[in-house]
Write a protein that holds these residues in place. Structure first.
Motif, mmCIF file in Angstrom:
data_model
loop_
_atom_site.group_PDB
_atom_site.id
_atom_site.type_symbol
_atom_site.label_atom_id
_atom_site.label_comp_id
_atom_site.label_asym_id
_atom_site.label_seq_id
_atom_site.Cartn_x
_atom_site.Cartn_y
_atom_site.Cartn_z
ATOM 1 N N MET A 87 0.833 -1.201 0.000
ATOM 2 C CA MET A 87 0.000 0.000 0.000
ATOM 3 C C MET A 87 0.869 1.253 0.000
ATOM 4 N N GLU A 88 1.866 1.291 0.889
ATOM 5 C CA GLU A 88 2.738 2.465 0.946
ATOM 6 C C GLU A 88 3.473 2.677 -0.380
ATOM 7 N N ALA A 89 3.911 1.596 -0.988
ATOM 8 C CA ALA A 89 4.639 1.722 -2.253
ATOM 9 C C ALA A 89 3.764 2.292 -3.363
ATOM 10 N N PRO A 150 10.427 -4.075 -0.419
ATOM 11 C CA PRO A 150 9.771 -4.233 -1.723
ATOM 12 C C PRO A 150 10.102 -3.105 -2.689
ATOM 13 N N GLU A 151 9.940 -3.408 -3.959
ATOM 14 C CA GLU A 151 10.136 -2.407 -4.999
ATOM 15 C C GLU A 151 9.196 -1.227 -4.746
ATOM 16 N N GLY A 152 9.717 -0.062 -4.969
ATOM 17 C CA GLY A 152 8.939 1.144 -4.703
ATOM 18 C C GLY A 152 9.236 1.763 -3.366
ATOM 19 N N LEU A 153 9.885 1.004 -2.471
ATOM 20 C CA LEU A 153 10.255 1.516 -1.159
ATOM 21 C C LEU A 153 11.757 1.442 -0.898
ATOM 22 N N ILE A 154 12.416 0.436 -1.444
ATOM 23 C CA ILE A 154 13.849 0.299 -1.203
ATOM 24 C C ILE A 154 14.607 1.427 -1.905
ATOM 25 N N GLU A 155 15.606 1.972 -1.218
ATOM 26 C CA GLU A 155 16.372 3.095 -1.747
ATOM 27 C C GLU A 155 17.864 2.813 -1.652
#
Length: 442
Positions: A87-89, A150-155
């Motif tokens: 959801m956050e991503a 997850p993709e969209g959150l990892i930096e």
């Protein structure tokens, strides 16, 4: 303004027929209502059945408000990786703004005037703007996640740390100091050693900035950290600089003797989230033991997907009852102790001074409540009523820093109905994009 009623000024002070006098952003007098009315005859007078300090949400997730009720009855790591993180991503800037506004309005209308808010990786600036605009007092932080995420959150680590410093420069001390910054690594499972040590380095470079993260909430989390580092969670955080008087650790459900000694010796603050810990079956945090060791313990609701409410009065009741049943001792965590956790200790967790009591010289964060309810009758002990019987919807009046932000069921300067409509619309879109089921729909 003169706010009159039965004043619960703090855990050990109740003034029947009392009053609180506010000038600007500060409390200037507290005492007998008639005496203060005579001393301040020109002040606008407000009357409420009970008058109390604004409560402090020592660990909340405002931007998770869009996920209320979508991940019920699941284990923590499944809840996190299958529902909340996707959801956050999927949340864009508009959804993040709507979620933060929704969370802050819920807090303000139920008596929470200050939040220590664990945001998300993306679009943190939207939540800061929402805090400024809604009038809540808060210490907020962009989440850092640079491994096993997850993709969209990892930096990339350097990019995450650089954005953190940029946000500190822009928002730490905003709204005349009402909004401040906390460096916010998500937890040790999703942060590299480089990231965690970088968080400490940033805090040491910026006066008044704190660290806020999760620790030892769940047995699987602890096992994962130990597999990666060879150390138990709190000991690892201590090793990389994530303990100390400028650190607040949420949960700390499962700690051993050595970890508790570290928490006490480093003067690290713990936030207890009883409803969340029960709902996710994480366990019962050893709160009485922490208090006995001199550890500061605050109270938090955690996030709407694992609570499912940001009502602080529910959390006070749950904290007291859970402590009693855990020890099989009805004297544990009495009302006075729990109110202190939700006010004075919460102020320390969030890093605000002169906050958490109704006393001259303190910040004017004040709430007024009705007792015109069947469950408030008869009312023998106002302090007992606040902790064991009050609900958030008993709050009629909320003042932050001397400004009235909620009054008689209406948010001042904010169209709450429009916020709720936007949040509902964004929630449907975001959860569909994330592939998260929204549960039963009529």
């Amino acid at each position: 303004m003169l706010i009159a009623g039965t004043v619960v000024a703090g855990p050990d002070t109740v003034i029947p027929d009392g009053a609180v006098v506010v000038e600007g952003s500060e409390i200037v007098a507290v005492g007998d209502g008639d005496d203060l009315q005579a001393q301040y005859p020109d002040h606008e007078r407000r009357e409420h059945d009970l008058v109390a300090p604004g409560l402090v949400g020592g660990h909340v997730h405002s931007v998770q408000s869009l996920g209320r009720g979508v991940a019920d009855d699941t284990a923590l790591l499944d809840w996190l990786f299958d529902a909340v993180l996707p959801m956050e991503a999927a949340m864009d800037a508009e959804a993040t703004r709507a979620a933060a506004e929704l969370g802050y309005l819920e807090c303000l209308e139920s008596g929470t005037t200050t939040v220590l808010d664990h945001l998300s990786v993306n679009h943190a600036a939207e939540a800061f703007e929402a805090a400024v605009d809604t009038g809540i007092r808060g210490r907020l932080g962009k989440v850092l996640m640079d491994k096993e995420s997850p993709e969209g959150l990892i930096e990339e680590t350097d990019a995450a740390l650089a954005e953190t410093e940029s946000l500190i420069r822009e928002y730490h001390g905003a709204a005349d100091g009402r909004v401040r910054y906390a460096v916010t690594p998500r937890f040790a499972v999703s942060c590299t050693e480089e990231c965690l040590r970088g968080c400490r380095e940033i805090v040491d470079r910026h006066d008044g900035v704190r660290i806020h993260t999760h620790a030892s909430e769940n047995a699987d989390e602890i096992a994962a950290v130990e597999t990666d580092t060879g150390m138990r969670n709190v000991l690892w955080l201590d090793e990389v600089g994530i303990t100390g008087p400028d650190v607040t650790l949420a949960h700390c459900v499962h700690t051993d003797e050595a970890e508790r000694e570290v928490l006490a010796d480093t003067d690290t603050v713990v936030t207890h989230c009883p409803s969340s810990n029960m709902k996710l079956a994480s366990g019962i945090a050893p709160i009485q033991d922490y208090l006995d060791r001199g550890i500061t313990v605050a109270l938090g609701n955690d996030g709407p997907p694992c609570n499912n409410t940001l009502d602080p009065f529910t959390e006070m009741r749950q904290a007291s009852l859970l402590g009693k049943v855990d020890a099989l001792d009805p004297t544990r965590l009495p009302a006075e102790t729990v109110l202190e956790m939700a006010t004075v200790n919460g102020a320390r967790a969030a890093g605000f001074e002169r906050l958490g009591k109704l006393e001259p010289g303190y910040r004017a964060d004040v709430i007024g409540l009705t007792t015109d309810k069947t469950r408030a009758t008869p009312l023998h002990d106002p302090l007992s009523h606040l902790v064991y019987a009050t609900h958030g919807d008993d709050v009629e009046f909320t003042m932050v820093d001397g400004d009235v932000v909620y009054d008689d069921g209406e948010h001042v300067g904010i169209d709450a109905a429009a916020v709720r409509a936007r949040a509902t619309r964004h929630a449907e879109r975001v959860l569909d994009e994330a592939g998260v089921e929204r549960g039963f729909e009529a």
